[in-house]
Enzyme design. Structure first.
Site, PDB file in Angstrom:
ATOM      1  N   VAL A 146      57.340  38.470  96.537  1.00 59.61           N
ATOM      2  CA  VAL A 146      56.089  38.137  97.240  1.00 59.61           C
ATOM      3  C   VAL A 146      56.106  38.669  98.675  1.00 59.61           C
ATOM      4  O   VAL A 146      55.167  39.334  99.122  1.00 59.61           O
ATOM      5  CB  VAL A 146      55.842  36.609  97.230  1.00 59.61           C
ATOM      6  CG1 VAL A 146      54.635  36.250  98.091  1.00 59.61           C
ATOM      7  CG2 VAL A 146      55.639  36.120  95.813  1.00 59.61           C
ATOM      8  N   GLY A 147      57.204  38.383  99.398  1.00 60.75           N
ATOM      9  CA  GLY A 147      57.270  38.801 100.806  1.00 60.75           C
ATOM     10  C   GLY A 147      57.085  40.299 100.950  1.00 60.75           C
ATOM     11  O   GLY A 147      56.277  40.768 101.762  1.00 60.75           O
ATOM     12  N   GLY A 194      56.800  32.074  96.272  1.00 58.75           N
ATOM     13  CA  GLY A 194      57.698  32.963  95.530  1.00 58.75           C
ATOM     14  C   GLY A 194      58.782  33.530  96.417  1.00 58.75           C
ATOM     15  O   GLY A 194      58.892  33.179  97.598  1.00 58.75           O
ATOM     16  N   THR A 195      59.564  34.433  95.846  1.00 63.38           N
ATOM     17  CA  THR A 195      60.733  34.941  96.572  1.00 63.38           C
ATOM     18  C   THR A 195      60.354  36.047  97.557  1.00 63.38           C
ATOM     19  O   THR A 195      59.267  36.631  97.468  1.00 63.38           O
ATOM     20  CB  THR A 195      61.769  35.531  95.592  1.00 63.38           C
ATOM     21  OG1 THR A 195      61.190  36.692  95.000  1.00 63.38           O
ATOM     22  CG2 THR A 195      62.181  34.539  94.525  1.00 63.38           C
ATOM     23  N   GLY A 196      61.296  36.349  98.433  1.00 61.47           N
ATOM     24  CA  GLY A 196      61.084  37.411  99.416  1.00 61.47           C
ATOM     25  C   GLY A 196      60.879  38.765  98.762  1.00 61.47           C
ATOM     26  O   GLY A 196      59.873  39.440  99.033  1.00 61.47           O
ATOM     27  N   PRO A 197      61.812  39.176  97.890  1.00 66.55           N
ATOM     28  CA  PRO A 197      61.643  40.516  97.319  1.00 66.55           C
ATOM     29  C   PRO A 197      60.342  40.682  96.526  1.00 66.55           C
ATOM     30  O   PRO A 197      59.734  41.751  96.562  1.00 66.55           O
ATOM     31  CB  PRO A 197      62.868  40.660  96.402  1.00 66.55           C
ATOM     32  CG  PRO A 197      63.883  39.742  97.023  1.00 66.55           C
ATOM     33  CD  PRO A 197      63.114  38.589  97.599  1.00 66.55           C
ATOM     34  N   GLU A 210      60.899  37.285 114.484  1.00 68.68           N
ATOM     35  CA  GLU A 210      61.736  36.243 115.113  1.00 68.68           C
ATOM     36  C   GLU A 210      62.952  36.070 114.217  1.00 68.68           C
ATOM     37  O   GLU A 210      62.808  35.606 113.079  1.00 68.68           O
ATOM     38  CB  GLU A 210      60.969  34.919 115.209  1.00 68.68           C
ATOM     39  CG  GLU A 210      59.752  34.974 116.109  1.00 68.68           C
ATOM     40  CD  GLU A 210      60.103  35.198 117.563  1.00 68.68           C
ATOM     41  OE1 GLU A 210      61.269  34.941 117.943  1.00 68.68           O
ATOM     42  OE2 GLU A 210      59.223  35.641 118.302  1.00 68.68           O
ATOM     43  N   CYS A 217      67.361  27.892 114.569  1.00 68.47           N
ATOM     44  CA  CYS A 217      67.711  29.200 115.154  1.00 68.47           C
ATOM     45  C   CYS A 217      68.189  29.039 116.594  1.00 68.47           C
ATOM     46  O   CYS A 217      68.916  29.881 117.108  1.00 68.47           O
ATOM     47  CB  CYS A 217      66.523  30.133 115.093  1.00 68.47           C
ATOM     48  SG  CYS A 217      65.056  29.436 115.867  1.00 68.47           S
ATOM     49  N   LYS A 239      53.383  33.087 103.306  1.00 69.74           N
ATOM     50  CA  LYS A 239      54.403  32.723 102.316  1.00 69.74           C
ATOM     51  C   LYS A 239      55.446  31.814 102.937  1.00 69.74           C
ATOM     52  O   LYS A 239      56.157  32.217 103.856  1.00 69.74           O
ATOM     53  CB  LYS A 239      55.104  33.986 101.805  1.00 69.74           C
ATOM     54  CG  LYS A 239      56.037  33.686 100.638  1.00 69.74           C
ATOM     55  CD  LYS A 239      56.924  34.863 100.296  1.00 69.74           C
ATOM     56  CE  LYS A 239      58.311  34.725 100.853  1.00 69.74           C
ATOM     57  NZ  LYS A 239      59.037  33.525 100.437  1.00 69.74           N
ATOM     58  N   GLU A 261      76.012  35.011 112.751  1.00 71.04           N
ATOM     59  CA  GLU A 261      75.291  33.744 112.643  1.00 71.04           C
ATOM     60  C   GLU A 261      75.741  33.008 111.381  1.00 71.04           C
ATOM     61  O   GLU A 261      75.745  33.583 110.294  1.00 71.04           O
ATOM     62  CB  GLU A 261      73.786  34.010 112.566  1.00 71.04           C
ATOM     63  CG  GLU A 261      72.974  32.729 112.561  1.00 71.04           C
ATOM     64  CD  GLU A 261      71.492  32.969 112.339  1.00 71.04           C
ATOM     65  OE1 GLU A 261      71.134  33.724 111.418  1.00 71.04           O
ATOM     66  OE2 GLU A 261      70.696  32.373 113.082  1.00 71.04           O
TER      67      GLU A 261
HETATM   68  P1  NAD Z   1      65.488  34.858 105.296  1.00 69.16           P
HETATM   69  O1  NAD Z   1      65.378  36.064 106.152  1.00 69.16           O
HETATM   70  O2  NAD Z   1      66.382  34.892 104.140  1.00 69.16           O
HETATM   71  O3  NAD Z   1      64.038  34.491 104.721  1.00 69.16           O
HETATM   72  C1  NAD Z   1      62.933  34.291 105.558  1.00 69.16           C
HETATM   73  C2  NAD Z   1      61.660  34.531 104.775  1.00 69.16           C
HETATM   74  O4  NAD Z   1      61.584  35.917 104.440  1.00 69.16           O
HETATM   75  C3  NAD Z   1      61.595  33.767 103.456  1.00 69.16           C
HETATM   76  O5  NAD Z   1      60.279  33.323 103.233  1.00 69.16           O
HETATM   77  C4  NAD Z   1      61.983  34.831 102.448  1.00 69.16           C
HETATM   78  O6  NAD Z   1      61.489  34.596 101.151  1.00 69.16           O
HETATM   79  C5  NAD Z   1      61.338  36.063 103.057  1.00 69.16           C
HETATM   80  N1  NAD Z   1      61.893  37.347 102.611  1.00 69.16           N
HETATM   81  C6  NAD Z   1      63.124  37.601 102.100  1.00 69.16           C
HETATM   82  N2  NAD Z   1      63.233  38.918 101.787  1.00 69.16           N
HETATM   83  C7  NAD Z   1      62.054  39.493 102.126  1.00 69.16           C
HETATM   84  C8  NAD Z   1      61.566  40.837 102.067  1.00 69.16           C
HETATM   85  N3  NAD Z   1      62.300  41.834 101.580  1.00 69.16           N
HETATM   86  N4  NAD Z   1      60.313  41.095 102.527  1.00 69.16           N
HETATM   87  C9  NAD Z   1      59.560  40.101 103.035  1.00 69.16           C
HETATM   88  N5  NAD Z   1      59.968  38.809 103.097  1.00 69.16           N
HETATM   89  C10 NAD Z   1      61.199  38.513 102.656  1.00 69.16           C
HETATM   90  O7  NAD Z   1      65.817  33.650 106.282  1.00 69.16           O
HETATM   91  P2  NAD Z   1      66.116  32.136 105.886  1.00 69.16           P
HETATM   92  O8  NAD Z   1      67.467  32.071 105.276  1.00 69.16           O
HETATM   93  O9  NAD Z   1      64.948  31.575 105.167  1.00 69.16           O
HETATM   94  O10 NAD Z   1      66.135  31.446 107.334  1.00 69.16           O
HETATM   95  C11 NAD Z   1      67.248  31.420 108.164  1.00 69.16           C
HETATM   96  C12 NAD Z   1      67.156  32.505 109.207  1.00 69.16           C
HETATM   97  O11 NAD Z   1      65.969  32.368 109.971  1.00 69.16           O
HETATM   98  C13 NAD Z   1      68.277  32.421 110.230  1.00 69.16           C
HETATM   99  O12 NAD Z   1      68.757  33.723 110.468  1.00 69.16           O
HETATM  100  C14 NAD Z   1      67.605  31.882 111.475  1.00 69.16           C
HETATM  101  O13 NAD Z   1      68.202  32.205 112.705  1.00 69.16           O
HETATM  102  C15 NAD Z   1      66.262  32.493 111.354  1.00 69.16           C
HETATM  103  N6  NAD Z   1      65.287  31.765 112.169  1.00 69.16           N
HETATM  104  C16 NAD Z   1      64.841  32.355 113.321  1.00 69.16           C
HETATM  105  C17 NAD Z   1      63.930  31.694 114.129  1.00 69.16           C
HETATM  106  C18 NAD Z   1      63.422  32.303 115.410  1.00 69.16           C
HETATM  107  O14 NAD Z   1      62.440  31.802 115.942  1.00 69.16           O
HETATM  108  N7  NAD Z   1      64.027  33.356 115.917  1.00 69.16           N
HETATM  109  C19 NAD Z   1      63.471  30.415 113.755  1.00 69.16           C
HETATM  110  C20 NAD Z   1      63.971  29.854 112.582  1.00 69.16           C
HETATM  111  C21 NAD Z   1      64.872  30.541 111.785  1.00 69.16           C
END
Ligand code: NAD
Length: 481
Positions: free
Chosen positions: A208-209, A203-206, A247, A281, A172, A384
């Protein structure tokens, strides 16, 4: 344009028949519709991945590698199209997507296509008694979830090792940047990846994820995103003991000692702070400067920031594009306001940036911002932000630098600028991070383990570590007696 799911080798509409708006950050306008997936789509994708698994796991490694090389060729052939899509989706300068993100996504497939042909497992000779060997078998169906900041690069960084190792996957992309994930489906078809090996559900995290991570047939999850969502994934999968690689966020320090090469440290710190609008990140969002050069360094850094050209992401010469979403834009502005309330001094930036042209009149642009005067425990130095907002603190000596650098819950990366050899090794070892760069930033050898400690991550990606994550070792002892 409708960005559909890619399931079982075909594009398809969402079961819900609903679509989400896909916004262009530079214009603030809807430019596509993305499938609003749900658990029905995820169940179909898992079913397709399960059906494809036995044949894919049994496909000779050279054949898997050849298909992956063809996927890389496909992205390379369409590099300009991918770069444009990523720039429109994310707001990042087209030049950056063209130079970094898309070539690195190609490299991910090439690297793991080659790595899998070189990978081997262990055998232990126990003399006349017998021998032990380790079988490393793919896990089955795995779930891959990625964020919006480096959309195709981070997506493929998970996909490539997962399928190279013989797994099938349900992946996703972020709902905020779904475009390159959608285009990847076309490349997979052209490259002849067997149906069901890689399924992309939008789709969204809540909706699809969460359906991916909690599906009983999904054996392992590789997630990149925020610490908040990573924690949620750890919670909802704990009962099933799923294998996790998380990550997550960072609050990385750039540490500048007074013996460093001044100009290199200055340019490196500028790049680390503001590349991709500070939305990597690994960005150095906390700059720590030795007190002997502090005033000069802050003044020069601010001058460098003022010279950055905020522009239409699609135009050549743009250094700073748009912020990825209205929500992130408002979050950045709220943190700047919080910094003021906490007693911080805004040295440059600190406000919305005017639209660079008429096309971008309603886009989400922000001045790159430098803030001083905040102690290590202020919220702005603890949390962050993930935007072009950098704080600068001073330190007295090595011990003070290490203490300040380590004073956050995060532990992803740090950058150290010094020419003192023994100090380099002492400080690198003392920093509580998964990655340390010395006199450089964001240089990657794909063979090295990548990831954070503390609240930045568990598990490591990259190189053979990733292939290990996506396989299960089985210890076989053969008695010769
Ligand atoms: P996010 O956590 O909001 O979303 C990441 C992904 O998770 C999206 O695809 C989202 O739809 C999905 N998601 C959301 N809720 C979920 C759930 N309940 N279950 C499963 N999946 C779900 O992060 P973001 O805003 O998209 O990205 C920014 C963040 O990513 C920052 O905190 C950044 O530091 C981090 N990041 C970390 C790395 C690393 O390698 N450590 C690399 C890039 C970005």
């Amino acid at each position: 344009m409708n960005l559909r799911h890619f399931i079982n080798g075909e594009f398809c509409d969402p079961a819900s028949a609903s679509w989400l708006d896909n916004m262009e950050p530079a214009t603030g306008k809807v430019y596509a519709k993305v499938a609003a997936g749900n658990e029905i789509d995820v169940a179909r994708a898992v079913e397709a991945a399960q059906a494809a698994f036995p044949a894919w796991a049994d496909t000779p490694i050279n054949d898997r590698a050849r298909i992956m090389e063809r996927i890389a060729d496909g992205i390379e052939r369409r590099r300009e199209e991918f770069a444009r899509a990523e720039s429109i989706d994310n707001g990042k300068p087209l030049s950056l997507a063209r130079r970094v993100d898309i070539p690195r996504a190609e490299d991910n497939f090439r690297f793991f296509a080659r790595a899998i042909t070189q990978w081997h497992s262990e055998a232990y000779d126990m003399g006349s008694r017998g021998f032990n060997y380790v079988l490393r078998r793919p896990l089955g169906v795995v779930g891959l979830i990625s964020p919006w900041n480096l959309p195709l690069y981070l997506f493929t960084w998970k996909i490539a090792p997962a399928i190279a190792a013989g797994n099938t996957a349900v992946a996703k992309p972020s709902e905020i940047t779904p475009m390159t994930g959608y285009l990847l489906g076309e490349v997979l078809q052209e490259a002849g990846l067997p149906a069901g090996v890689l399924n992309i559900v939008q789709g969204t995290g809540p909706s699809v994820g969460e359906a991916i991570v909690t599906h009983p047939q999904v054996k392992a999850i590789s997630f990149t995103g925020s610490t908040k969502v990573g924690r949620r994934i750890a919670e909802v999968t704990a009962g099933d003991f799923k294998k996790l690689s998380l990550e997550m966020g960072g609050k990385n320090a750039s540490i500048i000692f007074d013996d460093a090469h001044y100009d290199k440290a200055l340019q490196g710190t500028l790049r680390a702070g503001f590349t991709n609008q500070g939305q990597i990140c690994l960005c150095g969002s906390r700059v720590l400067v030795q007190d002997t050069i502090y005033d000069r360094f802050v003044a020069d850094l601010a001058e460098g920031v003022r010279k950055l050209r905020i522009g239409d992401p699609l135009e050549e010469g743009t250094d700073i594009g748009a912020i990825v979403s209205q929500m992130q834009w408002e979050k950045d502005l709220a943190y700047i306001e919080l910094a003021r309330q906490e007693g911080g001094k805004v040295i440059c930036g600190g406000a919305k940036a005017p639209a660079p042209n008429a096309r971008c009149a309603d886009g989400w642009f922000l001045q790159p911002t430098i803030i001083t005067g905040l102690g290590p425990q202020c919220r702005v130095n603890q949390e962050e932000i993930f935007g072009p907002v950098v704080t600068v603190q001073s330190f007295t000596d090595e011990a003070d630098a290490i203490a300040k650098a380590n004073a956050t819950p995060y532990g992803l990366s740090a950058t150290l600028w010094t020419n003192d050899l023994t100090r380099t090794h002492r400080v690198a070892a003392a920093l509580e991070t998964g990655i340390v760069w010395v006199n450089s930033w964001m240089v990657r050898d794909l063979r090295t383990p990548f990831g954070g400690v503390k609240q930045s991550g568990i598990g490591r990606e990259g190189g053979f570590e990733a292939l290990q994550f996506f396989t299960e070792p089985k210890n076989v002892y053969v008695d010769l007696g």
